[in-house]
Scaffold this active site. Structure first.
Site, PDB file in Angstrom:
ATOM      1  N   CYS A 116       0.772  -1.251   0.000  1.00 21.60           N
ATOM      2  CA  CYS A 116       0.000   0.000   0.000  1.00 21.60           C
ATOM      3  C   CYS A 116       0.804   1.302   0.000  1.00 21.60           C
ATOM      4  O   CYS A 116       0.799   2.049  -0.972  1.00 21.60           O
ATOM      5  CB  CYS A 116      -0.956  -0.005   1.191  1.00 21.60           C
ATOM      6  N   HIS A 118      -3.053   6.480   3.737  1.00 23.69           N
ATOM      7  CA  HIS A 118      -1.953   5.579   4.111  1.00 23.69           C
ATOM      8  C   HIS A 118      -0.561   6.150   3.814  1.00 23.69           C
ATOM      9  O   HIS A 118       0.369   5.407   3.491  1.00 23.69           O
ATOM     10  CB  HIS A 118      -2.114   4.211   3.451  1.00 23.69           C
TER      11      HIS A 118
END
Length: 570
Positions: free
Chosen positions: A126, A181
């Site tokens: 991610c 993120h």
């Protein structure tokens, strides 16, 4: 018209004289054309020359309109839709032989636009992938080599310049919906990194508990669960999953089952409001789909039925829900002035078994036969080759495909180019401007593409695989979990494993080490790898991320309440 012809004749006479005089006046690049025109026009009368030139001008202008699409005069809108943990084979149109109908809107978008068949996420997990997409730089440069945590103090280094930051400076309204993120503490949140508006989850949707959990493997308990529950690996039970608007927590724990609806509503509202103002916009939609826990509205939660649904039903329903959202965004956009780029942050998380996607034919067979995973977190094709569609009616040719080697890092320079924005010159970039691939079908992509370790064998960020044309070289493999828990042993390869993807897309059988082909590719790849490492080592703009963690950095609506629950809830 007569005056134009007279001027054209005078220009043709000067051209003839120029050609006759030689090379001192005519630019080198024009000399072959000059000689050709002189010979072609020799013997023609001035009126006839005028007619010839006029016809040539008309033909040239007509061919300009016909040879490839043209950019609109005004600044285009950009919508980047980033799916999470999606497999190359999850897009129906990538595997028509399967006969599935889970992504009809994306299928149509591909038929009306361009499908990129050899497009790769910059990393296979991610945070590193997202950092590279927004900066156009490898993790070795931007400092983000692995995921940030719930309690991360830092994020994407503040020295990095982001795509929304540059577009906002150029007059764009910039908004983000979904998973960030890249750091949530202090100055690291989305609205401090270039976005005018943000609504979403600061990290992955499995990094906090919810009252009605979605489908996961292992299945995680709800928030406020009693001590009788056995906490499982990978389950967060102490802090509710937060929904943040700009810099404020508006819901904690959030409702996974209505999150898609909230995202869609916010995106459509942004598009409508900015269009009313007549301002170009950049909308970045980073979906929770297809990351676990999956919570499609069409499949009731297991807590309400008492038994799990059939295998693959949940994943297929989640795909359809994601596809419906994409269809709604596409329908609300103005076709002629809005470019939509759909792609993924990395391949499927195969250790989630029935809740994981399909890599299609990119199975990493060499690895799977030896145990261990070959998708997310790895440098096998299944880990980073992602389904990608570029849609811009009237600009990007319809019903087209391209096998040019491209990367998510290319989004940064390509959108800046289309917006006519020059990136800062004080740093080095790894992405390339792919606008001519998208708009004109040119076949020039990356000569070489490097794949970093994203959580499997070796150190984070190490360049463990190299793609060069049809060849792929591996310096290290193994240590990624597969469905069933098998990790596969870590193996260092010297000389590297080399696969010919043109004849072996499943990466099953490497070239024999004692062949000339293997030796030649090994030498070339080693040189390119060393060149990049040296380039990074001498790059004064390299950043370093702060990966330290502190409980005080955990997003919390109310410290006095269990799981940080917001006072208006429960």
């Amino acid at each position: 018209m007569l005056g134009w012809c007279r001027r054209a004749v005078r220009r043709s006479e000067r051209l003839t004289q120029c050609c006759q005089r030689g090379t001192n006046v005519t630019p080198i690049s024009a000399r072959p054309r000059c000689v050709f025109l002189h010979k072609m026009l020799e013997g023609f009368t001035p009126p006839l020359v005028c007619g010839i030139l006029l016809c040539a001008l008309c033909f040239h202008r007509a061919s300009e309109h016909g040879a490839g699409a043209k950019k609109p005069n005004k600044k285009p809108n950009f919508i980047v839709i980033l799916a999470d943990d999606i497999g190359w084979g999850d897009l129906d149109i990538n595997q028509p032989e399967k006969g599935t109908n889970n992504t009809p809107n994306l299928n149509l978008m591909a038929q009306q636009g361009l499908r990129l068949l050899d497009f790769h996420s910059p990393a296979s997990t991610c945070s590193p992938s997202r950092a590279s997409i927004l900066t156009g730089r490898y993790g070795l440069r931007n400092g983000v080599t692995h995921n940030f945590a719930v309690g991360s103090v830092g994020g994407l280094p503040l020295s990095e310049v982001t795509l929304p930051q540059l577009l906002r400076e150029a007059g764009y309204y910039t908004a983000m919906i979904g998973k960030w993120h890249l750091g949530h503490n202090g100055p690291y949140g989305p609205t401090q990194r270039g976005f005018d508006y943000y609504l979403g989850v600061p990290y992955s949707n499995d990094m906090g508990c919810t009252d009605v959990p979605g489908y996961n493997l292992p299945q995680c308990p709800p928030c406020d669960s009693s001590g009788s529950h056995i906490l499982r690996s990978g389950c967060f039970s102490n802090v509710g999953l937060p929904l943040i608007e700009n810099r404020t927590i508006v819901e904690q724990p959030l409702n996974l089952w209505t999150l898609t609806e909230q995202y869609q509503s916010a995106a459509l509202k942004i598009m409508h409001n900015v269009r009313e103002r007549g301002q170009p916009y950049f909308l970045y939609i980073a979906l929770s789909h297809m990351h676990v826990p999956l919570a499609p509205q069409s499949v009731p939660p297991e807590t309400s039925t008492g038994h799990p649904p059939p295998d693959r039903q949940v994943y297929a329903a989640s795909l359809r829900e994601m596809d419906d959202l994409v269809g709604a965004i596409k329908s609300a956009s103005y076709a002629g002035d809005t470019f939509i780029w759909f792609t993924g942050d990395n391949g499927p998380w195969e250790q989630k078994c029935k809740y994981a996607g399909s890599p299609g034919p990119f199975k990493g067979t060499w690895q799977t036969k030896r145990g261990g995973g070959s998708a997310k977190r790895t440098t096998w094709e299944g880990g980073h080759r992602v389904p990608t569609v570029a849609y811009w009616p009237g600009v990007i040719p319809a019903n087209s495909t391209s096998s040019v080697l491209l990367s998510g890092m290319d989004i940064f320079p390509t959108l800046l180019s289309l917006a006519e924005v020059t990136p800062p010159s004080d740093r080095r970039y790894d992405g390339i401007d792919a606008s001519r691939v998208l708009l004109h079908g040119e076949q020039i992509g990356h000569k070489v593409l490097f794949h970093p370790n994203s959580g499997a064998a070796g150190r984070f960020g190490d360049l463990q695989a190299v793609r060069a044309g049809k060849y792929k070289a591996f310096y290290m493999t193994g240590a990624a979990e597969a469905c069933g828990g098998d990790m596969g042993i870590q193996e260092l390869h010297n000389p590297p494993l080399i696969f010919d993807l043109e004849h072996d897309e499943g990466e099953a059988t490497p070239l024999k080490v004692d062949t000339c082909e293997h030796q030649e590719v090994t030498e070339r790849v080693a040189v390119w790898r060393e060149e990049l490492l040296w380039d990074v080592a001498t790059d004064q703009s390299v950043s370093a991320a702060d990966y330290s963690s502190d409980d005080a950095a955990v997003p919390c609506c109310d410290l006095a309440r269990p799981v940080c629950r917001c006072p208006t809830q429960g």
